[in-house]
Design a protein around this motif. Structure first.
Motif, short mmCIF file in Angstrom:
data_model
loop_
_atom_site.label_atom_id
_atom_site.label_comp_id
_atom_site.label_asym_id
_atom_site.label_seq_id
_atom_site.Cartn_x
_atom_site.Cartn_y
_atom_site.Cartn_z
N SER A 227 0.81 -1.23 0.00
CA SER A 227 0.00 0.00 0.00
C SER A 227 0.84 1.27 0.00
O SER A 227 0.54 2.23 -0.71
CB SER A 227 -0.91 0.02 1.23
N GLN B 106 -7.39 -8.14 -3.57
CA GLN B 106 -8.48 -8.83 -2.91
C GLN B 106 -9.76 -8.02 -3.09
O GLN B 106 -9.72 -6.81 -3.28
CB GLN B 106 -8.17 -8.99 -1.43
N ASN C 227 -3.36 -11.72 3.66
CA ASN C 227 -2.72 -10.49 3.16
C ASN C 227 -2.28 -10.72 1.71
O ASN C 227 -2.25 -11.84 1.22
CB ASN C 227 -1.52 -10.09 4.05
N THR D 258 -1.87 -4.86 5.42
CA THR D 258 -2.13 -5.95 6.36
C THR D 258 -0.90 -6.84 6.54
O THR D 258 -0.87 -7.65 7.45
CB THR D 258 -3.29 -6.84 5.86
N GLY D 259 0.07 -6.72 5.68
CA GLY D 259 1.22 -7.61 5.78
C GLY D 259 2.47 -6.84 6.17
O GLY D 259 2.77 -5.81 5.59
#
Ligand SMILES: N[C@@H](CCC(=O)OP(=O)(O)O)C(=O)O
Length: 435
Positions: free
Chosen positions: A13, A166, A179, A243-244
């Motif tokens: 991101s 996703q 993730n 998220t990762g």
């Protein structure tokens, strides 16, 4: 499709936000060089939420401004896998007017950002791109998995760049893959890609980051070192919108590396072509020394979610472990969970409670239960002996799918153990006829 020319590039991101604001980044030139040499990048791209947030903040309408002001970012909730709607919360609503505003959350931001993200790729690459939004369910069943794979191959055949993310806007949080790093590893496996670049703001693994900022250029995991607990030294912290963290990147890179892919964790300036063609080191290269794992085995163990448990006796467990035997109905003592035919299930040894295998069920859970009940019935009533109701081998359990050990994290104990013991179903002849 030439899998040796398939290069999976995953962007986090933070990097995507950066590229969104810098259309002249060297990244686009590096990608162009790959195309010029006949490579086919497949992009796994995070950043929908981050871009949605950027757009949302800049929206001119009074309503948006008000709502934007009222959103506060809950840093404390940014734990691994806690990518829930609650991460973006509104301030306590003060007036009736505020109460009429929609709750700003991840799904809204993702749906705003996903369009921006695709635009960014189309403009940056100057070539046709395709948006593919996925969730865990697409990877669970073999036929879905094969359909998805066929779509990728068709796009690549026609020189269209697949951009995968996703389905944050529509999927429930718990139906997403944990993730995008892991998603990238699944894509590597699906396409048999030989290269994986995980492009991140951090640009690689550092020793004792941030105390000592020395980059680890090669991270090697040897089979006998599998006890090496890198999770003790590598942080799982992740960026505000992602998220990762680095640990998830390494986990995913190891999954891909075990399938024979060359994996790098690097920043967005990485000279992809130079790294591939000259075997140059850049960022952190993840080397895994074992033989590549068969793709179907990887899918079964690491990608497809288990939908239930088959509990077997110790004789059957020994046969599976040491003789690569098939699992026959006679070795089954119970099932847990409800699963359909062809679902992925784990096999548990009754005595030790150990998960010893994972396979694709040839029968659904009801058929197995009914067969177990028939067996009981048969024992107590010798007049009632149905035959050939179910195949002998209830599990399509190719020998290489049997594993001695599944990583603890991969084991999902089924919460409903009630079916394991004492599951007596009284069967009448009519019910048998229906089978
Ligand atoms: N799917 C989400 C990002 C999920 C994710 O894994 O983010 P990251 O850790 O930045 O790669 C999005 O597009 O915003």
């Amino acid at each position: 499709m030439d899998s040796s020319k398939t290069v999976v590039i995953k962007l986090g991101s933070q990097v995507v936000s950066k590229l969104f604001n810098d259309r002249h980044s060297v990244f686009w030139q590096q990608l162009q060089l790959l195309y010029d040499k006949g490579y086919q990048p497949v992009i796994v791209c995070s950043g929908a939420v981050a871009l949605g947030w950027q757009v949302f903040q800049s929206m001119a309408s009074d309503k948006a401004k008000l709502l934007s002001k009222s959103i506060r970012f809950e840093k404390a909730q940014l734990q691994k896998h806690s990518f829930q709607k609650e991460q973006f919360q509104t301030e306590p609503k003060q007036t009736a007017k505020h109460q009429s505003y929609p709750v700003a959350n991840k799904t809204m931001l993702a749906s705003i950002g996903q369009g921006e993200l695709i635009n960014m790729w189309r403009n940056g690459l100057g070539r046709p791109v395709a948006q593919i939004l996925v969730e865990q369910a697409h990877f669970n069943e073999r036929h879905c998995y094969n359909d998805l794979s066929a779509t990728f191959r068709q796009l690549l055949k026609h020189d269209v760049v697949p951009i995968i993310n996703q389905n944050d806007a529509l999927a429930e949080a718990n139906s997403l893959i944990s993730n995008n790093d892991r998603l990238a590893a699944h894509v590597v496996n699906m396409l048999g890609a030989k290269w994986l670049f995980m492009v991140s703001e951090v640009g690689g693994i550092y020793r004792d980051y941030p105390t000592c900022q020395q980059l680890v250029s090669v991270f090697e995991v040897k089979e006998p070192d599998s006890e090496y607990r890198y999770e003790d030294v590598i942080s799982s912290d992740c960026s505000a919108m992602g998220t990762g963290g680095m640990r998830e990147k390494l986990d995913a890179a190891l999954l891909a590396a075990r399938q024979g892919a060359q994996c790098f964790i690097c920043d967005e300036k990485a000279p992809f072509l130079h790294i591939i063609e000259s075997r140059a080191t850049y960022g952190t290269y993840i080397r895994y020394s074992s033989q590549p794992v068969k793709r179907i085995k990887h899918w079964l163990l690491n990608t497809a979610e288990s939908k239930g448990l088959i509990i077997i006796d110790s004789g059957a467990a020994t046969a599976l472990r040491h003789r690569n035997a098939s699992l026959l109905m006679s070795g089954i003592v119970g099932v847990a969970g409800t699963f359909s035919k062809q679902a992925i299930v784990e096999v548990k040894e009754q005595g030790t409670g150990e998960i010893i295998a994972k396979g694709m069920a040839r029968l659904n859970s009801n058929q197995i239960l009914i067969n177990l009940a028939l067996r009981q019935n048969q024992a107590s009533n010798s007049q009632f002996i149905p035959s050939n109701i179910v195949p002998d081998n209830p599990l399509h359990l190719a020998s290489e799918w049997v594993v001695d050990k599944i990583e603890h994290n991969d084991i999902q104990e089924h919460p409903d153990n009630s079916l394991i013991k004492g599951s007596t179903i009284v069967l009448h002849r009519n019910q048998c006829a229906l089978l």
